[in-house]
Design a protein around this motif. Structure first.
Motif, PDB file in Angstrom:
ATOM      1  N   GLN A  24       0.745  -1.328  -0.007  1.00  0.00           N
ATOM      2  CA  GLN A  24      -0.136  -0.130   0.079  1.00  0.00           C
ATOM      3  C   GLN A  24       0.728   1.168  -0.006  1.00  0.00           C
ATOM      4  O   GLN A  24       0.451   2.383  -0.559  1.00  0.00           O
ATOM      5  CB  GLN A  24      -1.033  -0.049   1.159  1.00  0.00           C
ATOM      6  N   LYS A  25       1.734   1.281   0.686  1.00  0.00           N
ATOM      7  CA  LYS A  25       2.911   2.385   0.656  1.00  0.00           C
ATOM      8  C   LYS A  25       3.604   2.639  -0.449  1.00  0.00           C
ATOM      9  O   LYS A  25       3.476   3.798  -0.976  1.00  0.00           O
ATOM     10  CB  LYS A  25       3.924   2.131   1.896  1.00  0.00           C
ATOM     11  N   ALA A  26       3.981   1.636  -1.168  1.00  0.00           N
ATOM     12  CA  ALA A  26       4.498   1.598  -2.487  1.00  0.00           C
ATOM     13  C   ALA A  26       3.521   2.201  -3.453  1.00  0.00           C
ATOM     14  O   ALA A  26       3.923   2.990  -4.424  1.00  0.00           O
ATOM     15  CB  ALA A  26       5.400   0.246  -2.913  1.00  0.00           C
ATOM     16  N   GLY A  27       2.324   1.624  -3.701  1.00  0.00           N
ATOM     17  CA  GLY A  27       1.512   1.852  -4.382  1.00  0.00           C
ATOM     18  C   GLY A  27       1.032   3.106  -4.440  1.00  0.00           C
ATOM     19  O   GLY A  27       0.653   4.126  -5.232  1.00  0.00           O
ATOM     20  N   GLU A  28       0.813   3.615  -3.421  1.00  0.00           N
ATOM     21  CA  GLU A  28       0.242   5.112  -2.891  1.00  0.00           C
ATOM     22  C   GLU A  28       1.422   6.161  -3.747  1.00  0.00           C
ATOM     23  O   GLU A  28       0.999   7.110  -4.542  1.00  0.00           O
ATOM     24  CB  GLU A  28       0.219   5.405  -1.534  1.00  0.00           C
ATOM     25  N   VAL A  29       2.565   6.042  -3.379  1.00  0.00           N
ATOM     26  CA  VAL A  29       3.709   6.841  -3.970  1.00  0.00           C
ATOM     27  C   VAL A  29       3.604   6.588  -5.566  1.00  0.00           C
ATOM     28  O   VAL A  29       3.727   7.768  -6.466  1.00  0.00           O
ATOM     29  CB  VAL A  29       5.065   6.688  -3.199  1.00  0.00           C
ATOM     30  N   TYR A  30       3.582   5.366  -6.024  1.00  0.00           N
ATOM     31  CA  TYR A  30       3.648   5.009  -7.536  1.00  0.00           C
ATOM     32  C   TYR A  30       2.267   5.837  -8.255  1.00  0.00           C
ATOM     33  O   TYR A  30       2.831   6.478  -9.028  1.00  0.00           O
ATOM     34  CB  TYR A  30       3.380   3.515  -7.608  1.00  0.00           C
ATOM     35  N   ARG A  31       1.239   5.804  -7.674  1.00  0.00           N
ATOM     36  CA  ARG A  31       0.163   6.779  -8.265  1.00  0.00           C
ATOM     37  C   ARG A  31       0.287   8.063  -8.232  1.00  0.00           C
ATOM     38  O   ARG A  31      -0.101   8.685  -9.358  1.00  0.00           O
ATOM     39  CB  ARG A  31      -1.136   6.076  -7.424  1.00  0.00           C
ATOM     40  N   ARG A  32       0.816   8.451  -6.964  1.00  0.00           N
ATOM     41  CA  ARG A  32       1.065  10.026  -6.772  1.00  0.00           C
ATOM     42  C   ARG A  32       2.151  10.528  -7.808  1.00  0.00           C
ATOM     43  O   ARG A  32       1.858  11.680  -8.209  1.00  0.00           O
ATOM     44  CB  ARG A  32       1.419  10.230  -5.442  1.00  0.00           C
ATOM     45  N   VAL A  33       3.045   9.797  -8.087  1.00  0.00           N
ATOM     46  CA  VAL A  33       4.276  10.407  -8.595  1.00  0.00           C
ATOM     47  C   VAL A  33       4.051  10.191 -10.183  1.00  0.00           C
ATOM     48  O   VAL A  33       4.934  10.780 -11.170  1.00  0.00           O
ATOM     49  CB  VAL A  33       5.440   9.785  -8.123  1.00  0.00           C
ATOM     50  N   ARG A  34       3.568   9.142 -10.657  1.00  0.00           N
ATOM     51  CA  ARG A  34       3.726   8.365 -12.210  1.00  0.00           C
ATOM     52  C   ARG A  34       3.267   9.427 -13.227  1.00  0.00           C
ATOM     53  O   ARG A  34       3.898   9.594 -14.007  1.00  0.00           O
ATOM     54  CB  ARG A  34       2.582   7.256 -12.159  1.00  0.00           C
ATOM     55  N   GLY A  35       2.279  10.247 -12.979  1.00  0.00           N
ATOM     56  CA  GLY A  35       2.076  11.186 -14.030  1.00  0.00           C
ATOM     57  C   GLY A  35       2.823  12.388 -14.216  1.00  0.00           C
ATOM     58  O   GLY A  35       2.908  12.969 -15.221  1.00  0.00           O
ATOM     59  N   GLY A  36       3.718  12.653 -13.243  1.00  0.00           N
ATOM     60  CA  GLY A  36       4.716  13.763 -13.271  1.00  0.00           C
ATOM     61  C   GLY A  36       6.168  13.133 -13.699  1.00  0.00           C
ATOM     62  O   GLY A  36       7.049  14.127 -13.410  1.00  0.00           O
ATOM     63  N   SER A  37       6.406  11.987 -14.019  1.00  0.00           N
ATOM     64  CA  SER A  37       7.771  11.472 -14.172  1.00  0.00           C
ATOM     65  C   SER A  37       7.793  11.038 -15.601  1.00  0.00           C
ATOM     66  O   SER A  37       6.982  10.583 -16.163  1.00  0.00           O
ATOM     67  CB  SER A  37       7.834  10.183 -13.553  1.00  0.00           C
TER      68      SER A  37
END
Length: 223
Positions: A69-82
């Motif tokens: 859940q921790k990794a997934g939350e960061v992935y979803r939050r950062v993905r669009g701007g990477s």
């Protein structure tokens, strides 16, 4: 003195191909990850860590899901701007006492002291879940990421902990951000009489397990 790192070809390839993110603000995890010489950034997860423990068959299942859940939350939050493919590292640690109760971070100094006295003369188990969420560069843009999970467990045997020792240790403040209310790598070394398993897992990040996960991804052609 500069830090000596183990920058293998695998680690170098990881840094070249991915934007690597550690989804944790833990200084202990950061210190251990630094030893590999990975180029990464720290973006702590905003996951509330409010999973219902009773819904999991084992503490290991619970801690692995927390890491995911921790990794997934960061992935979803950062993905669009990477602009680069993402490689997110999530981790979570809990301690389980001899009776099977999950001990996370203490709520207060008195809570920490009570926990330590309860651990005295018994064996507790440290579980760390690790989850890697990795953009699959073999697929077209927008595909689902690869998700790799692992669990490392280590038994820690405590000697007797008297009231004075528990209270003085709690008063140092060291237990307050530690699962199980102790830091084996620091002052809690005076409590621990034996350890069975990965020392660094108890510190907060199972280094050997993580490197095996990197090798697994490499064997799949993902790195």
């Amino acid at each position: 003195m500069s830090l000596c790192t183990l920058r293998t070809p695998l680690v170098s390839a990881l840094g070249r191909r991915f934007r690597v993110v550690l989804a944790s603000g833990s200084p202990r995890r950061k210190e251990l990850l630094d030893r590999l010489g990975i180029e990464y950034e720290v973006i702590p997860s905003g996951f509330a860590e409010d999973l219902d423990k009773s819904q999991f068959a084992t503490a290991g299942d619970y801690v692995v899901e927390n890491a995911a859940q921790k990794a997934g939350e960061v992935y979803r939050r950062v993905r669009g701007g990477s602009a680069r493919p993402l490689f997110v590292i999530g981790a979570d640690t809990v301690v389980v006492d001899a009776g099977g109760a999950i001990l996370e971070k203490p709520a207060s100094g008195s809570d920490a002291a009570a926990t330590l006295k309860g651990l005295g003369g018994k064996t507790n188990t440290v579980h760390t879940g690790v989850c890697l969420v990795v953009d699959d560069t073999t697929r077209s843009s927008g595909g689902e990421p690869r998700v790799l999970k692992a669990l490392e467990s280590t038994e820690v045997v405590f000697g007797e902990v008297d009231d004075a020792m528990a209270e003085v240790y709690a008063a140092t403040g060291e237990p307050m951000d530690k699962a199980g209310s102790y830091a084996y790598q620091s002052l809690a070394c005076f409590f621990v009489s034996a350890i069975r398993g990965d020392y660094y897992n108890v510190v907060g990040f199972p280094c050997a397990r993580f490197y095996q996960m990197l090798r697994e991804l490499d064997a799949q052609g993902a790195i």
